[in-house]
Scaffold this motif. Structure first.
Motif, PDB file in Angstrom:
ATOM      1  N   MET A 131       0.824  -1.225   0.059  1.00 52.28           N
ATOM      2  CA  MET A 131       0.064  -0.081   0.179  1.00 52.28           C
ATOM      3  C   MET A 131       0.894   1.230  -0.066  1.00 52.28           C
ATOM      4  O   MET A 131       1.673   1.114   0.839  1.00 52.28           O
ATOM      5  N   ARG A 132       0.660   2.310  -0.840  1.00 50.63           N
ATOM      6  CA  ARG A 132       1.333   3.303  -1.082  1.00 50.63           C
ATOM      7  C   ARG A 132       0.382   4.447  -0.789  1.00 50.63           C
ATOM      8  O   ARG A 132      -0.636   4.831  -1.222  1.00 50.63           O
ATOM      9  N   MET A 133       0.781   5.492   0.203  1.00 53.09           N
ATOM     10  CA  MET A 133       0.326   6.626   0.547  1.00 53.09           C
ATOM     11  C   MET A 133       0.898   7.844   0.395  1.00 53.09           C
ATOM     12  O   MET A 133       2.173   7.756   0.631  1.00 53.09           O
ATOM     13  N   ASN A 134       0.288   8.734   0.058  1.00 58.17           N
ATOM     14  CA  ASN A 134       0.987  10.148  -0.382  1.00 58.17           C
ATOM     15  C   ASN A 134       1.237  10.665   1.160  1.00 58.17           C
ATOM     16  O   ASN A 134       2.191  11.251   1.544  1.00 58.17           O
ATOM     17  N   LYS A 135       0.201  10.606   2.094  1.00 59.17           N
ATOM     18  CA  LYS A 135       0.379  11.033   3.313  1.00 59.17           C
ATOM     19  C   LYS A 135       0.172  10.040   4.586  1.00 59.17           C
ATOM     20  O   LYS A 135      -0.839   9.159   4.197  1.00 59.17           O
ATOM     21  N   PRO A 136       0.402  10.151   5.663  1.00 57.51           N
ATOM     22  CA  PRO A 136       0.277   9.315   6.665  1.00 57.51           C
ATOM     23  C   PRO A 136      -1.164   9.240   6.972  1.00 57.51           C
ATOM     24  O   PRO A 136      -1.912  10.220   6.859  1.00 57.51           O
ATOM     25  N   LEU A 137      -1.949   8.050   7.308  1.00 60.52           N
ATOM     26  CA  LEU A 137      -3.103   7.933   7.500  1.00 60.52           C
ATOM     27  C   LEU A 137      -3.379   7.850   9.016  1.00 60.52           C
ATOM     28  O   LEU A 137      -2.677   7.634   9.936  1.00 60.52           O
ATOM     29  N   LYS A 138      -4.524   8.619   9.467  1.00 56.33           N
ATOM     30  CA  LYS A 138      -4.723   8.734  10.825  1.00 56.33           C
ATOM     31  C   LYS A 138      -5.561   7.395  11.326  1.00 56.33           C
ATOM     32  O   LYS A 138      -6.503   7.186  10.491  1.00 56.33           O
ATOM     33  N   PHE A 139      -5.232   6.961  12.463  1.00 53.59           N
ATOM     34  CA  PHE A 139      -5.743   5.769  13.132  1.00 53.59           C
ATOM     35  C   PHE A 139      -7.106   6.298  13.700  1.00 53.59           C
ATOM     36  O   PHE A 139      -7.166   7.233  14.543  1.00 53.59           O
ATOM     37  N   VAL A 140      -8.079   5.431  13.624  1.00 56.94           N
ATOM     38  CA  VAL A 140      -9.313   5.876  14.057  1.00 56.94           C
ATOM     39  C   VAL A 140      -9.953   4.492  14.809  1.00 56.94           C
ATOM     40  O   VAL A 140      -9.337   3.415  14.440  1.00 56.94           O
ATOM     41  N   SER A 141     -10.640   4.761  15.756  1.00 55.44           N
ATOM     42  CA  SER A 141     -11.095   3.518  16.603  1.00 55.44           C
ATOM     43  C   SER A 141     -12.393   3.267  16.063  1.00 55.44           C
ATOM     44  O   SER A 141     -13.427   4.009  15.917  1.00 55.44           O
ATOM     45  N   ARG A 142     -12.410   1.868  15.582  1.00 62.51           N
ATOM     46  CA  ARG A 142     -13.784   1.581  15.020  1.00 62.51           C
ATOM     47  C   ARG A 142     -14.085  -0.048  15.488  1.00 62.51           C
ATOM     48  O   ARG A 142     -13.017  -0.793  14.908  1.00 62.51           O
ATOM     49  N   GLU A 143     -15.125  -0.339  16.099  1.00 59.09           N
ATOM     50  CA  GLU A 143     -14.970  -1.746  16.573  1.00 59.09           C
ATOM     51  C   GLU A 143     -16.098  -2.341  15.417  1.00 59.09           C
ATOM     52  O   GLU A 143     -17.268  -2.080  15.007  1.00 59.09           O
ATOM     53  N   GLY A 144     -15.585  -3.398  14.510  1.00 58.09           N
ATOM     54  CA  GLY A 144     -16.362  -3.863  13.540  1.00 58.09           C
ATOM     55  C   GLY A 144     -15.572  -5.211  12.986  1.00 58.09           C
ATOM     56  O   GLY A 144     -14.789  -5.695  13.480  1.00 58.09           O
ATOM     57  N   ILE A 145     -16.572  -5.581  11.977  1.00 57.71           N
ATOM     58  CA  ILE A 145     -15.914  -7.034  11.205  1.00 57.71           C
ATOM     59  C   ILE A 145     -15.824  -6.947   9.814  1.00 57.71           C
ATOM     60  O   ILE A 145     -16.555  -5.990   9.217  1.00 57.71           O
ATOM     61  N   VAL A 146     -15.061  -7.893   9.343  1.00 61.73           N
ATOM     62  CA  VAL A 146     -15.104  -8.211   8.172  1.00 61.73           C
ATOM     63  C   VAL A 146     -15.395  -9.790   7.875  1.00 61.73           C
ATOM     64  O   VAL A 146     -14.845 -10.561   8.686  1.00 61.73           O
ATOM     65  N   ALA A 147     -16.064 -10.127   7.220  1.00 61.74           N
ATOM     66  CA  ALA A 147     -16.629 -11.506   6.828  1.00 61.74           C
ATOM     67  C   ALA A 147     -16.515 -11.853   5.463  1.00 61.74           C
ATOM     68  O   ALA A 147     -17.000 -11.327   4.356  1.00 61.74           O
ATOM     69  N   VAL A 148     -15.731 -12.931   5.433  1.00 56.68           N
ATOM     70  CA  VAL A 148     -15.347 -13.650   4.307  1.00 56.68           C
ATOM     71  C   VAL A 148     -16.183 -14.908   4.046  1.00 56.68           C
ATOM     72  O   VAL A 148     -16.088 -15.756   4.843  1.00 56.68           O
ATOM     73  N   LEU A 149     -17.033 -15.045   3.149  1.00 57.89           N
ATOM     74  CA  LEU A 149     -17.998 -16.098   2.785  1.00 57.89           C
ATOM     75  C   LEU A 149     -17.649 -16.840   1.741  1.00 57.89           C
ATOM     76  O   LEU A 149     -17.227 -16.532   0.807  1.00 57.89           O
ATOM     77  N   ILE A 150     -17.469 -18.168   1.811  1.00 58.31           N
ATOM     78  CA  ILE A 150     -16.940 -19.206   0.946  1.00 58.31           C
ATOM     79  C   ILE A 150     -17.816 -20.270   0.804  1.00 58.31           C
ATOM     80  O   ILE A 150     -18.473 -20.899   1.522  1.00 58.31           O
ATOM     81  N   ASN A 151     -18.123 -20.684  -0.573  1.00 58.58           N
ATOM     82  CA  ASN A 151     -18.966 -21.445  -1.170  1.00 58.58           C
ATOM     83  C   ASN A 151     -18.298 -22.425  -2.374  1.00 58.58           C
ATOM     84  O   ASN A 151     -18.108 -21.514  -3.197  1.00 58.58           O
ATOM     85  N   ARG A 152     -18.278 -23.648  -2.217  1.00 55.99           N
ATOM     86  CA  ARG A 152     -17.782 -24.329  -3.193  1.00 55.99           C
ATOM     87  C   ARG A 152     -16.399 -23.626  -3.975  1.00 55.99           C
ATOM     88  O   ARG A 152     -16.437 -23.582  -5.149  1.00 55.99           O
ATOM     89  N   GLY A 153     -15.414 -23.219  -3.093  1.00 57.42           N
ATOM     90  CA  GLY A 153     -14.249 -22.782  -3.564  1.00 57.42           C
ATOM     91  C   GLY A 153     -14.454 -21.349  -4.027  1.00 57.42           C
ATOM     92  O   GLY A 153     -13.330 -20.781  -4.534  1.00 57.42           O
ATOM     93  N   LYS A 154     -15.341 -20.501  -4.024  1.00 59.78           N
ATOM     94  CA  LYS A 154     -15.701 -19.269  -4.500  1.00 59.78           C
ATOM     95  C   LYS A 154     -15.867 -18.503  -3.337  1.00 59.78           C
ATOM     96  O   LYS A 154     -16.410 -19.011  -2.194  1.00 59.78           O
ATOM     97  N   ILE A 155     -15.798 -17.215  -3.399  1.00 57.35           N
ATOM     98  CA  ILE A 155     -15.824 -16.230  -2.290  1.00 57.35           C
ATOM     99  C   ILE A 155     -16.681 -15.144  -2.601  1.00 57.35           C
ATOM    100  O   ILE A 155     -16.570 -14.559  -3.732  1.00 57.35           O
TER     101      ILE A 155
END
Length: 156
Positions: free
Chosen positions: A1-25
């Protein structure tokens, strides 16, 4: 990942869900709505934690809300920490990622997403119809590949 300026850290309580079915996402196309983070991209399912909710319960709730897929149609396989960014807003944050096996490919979208597709691992690695918003991209790719190859650890 290349960024021109630093990213500010923010607090976020969350999820990412990856669903797989028959080898597909499952990938979802986020609508271009002002209140959504990273609008207009193809990505995995994401969502926020509600007050008093644990991560796994939030994942089940968000999956049901955004795809119509119920808890009984899912098997949690792996969970791990991920680091995401929104370049346009100049922010980054941590979430918990869950990989699930889905017993179904039937998806009923809510307002947050406009389209869905079941993509191959190759499509995701090549970022074909997939937007990388992971700072720790290779860790995520390796975990998904590991699950697809049969290596599973219990989700927490």
């Amino acid at each position: 990942m290349r960024m021109n300026k630093p990213l500010k850290f923010v607090s976020r309580e969350g999820i990412v869900a990856v669903l797989i079915n028959r080898g597909k996402i499952l990938l979802l196309k986020r609508r271009n709505l002002f209140f959504l983070t990273n609008p207009g991209i193809w990505f995995f399912l994401t969502g926020a934690i509600e007050r008093g909710e644990i991560y796994l319960d939030a994942a089940y709730r968000e999956i049901k809300e955004e795809t119509g897929i119920s808890k009984k149609e899912l098997k949690p396989l792996v969970s791990f920490d991920v680091h995401l960014f929104d370049k346009a807003r100049g922010i980054k944050w941590h979430n918990k990622c869950f990989i699930f096996y889905s017993k179904t490919r039937k998806v009923k979208l809510n307002i947050e997403n406009s389209k869905f597709m079941w993509a191959s691992m190759k499509d995701i690695e090549e970022e074909k119809d997939f937007s990388n918003i992971f700072i720790n991209r290779q860790t995520v790719i390796n975990r998904i590949k590991s699950v697809l190859n049969g290596n599973k650890r219990k989700a927490k």
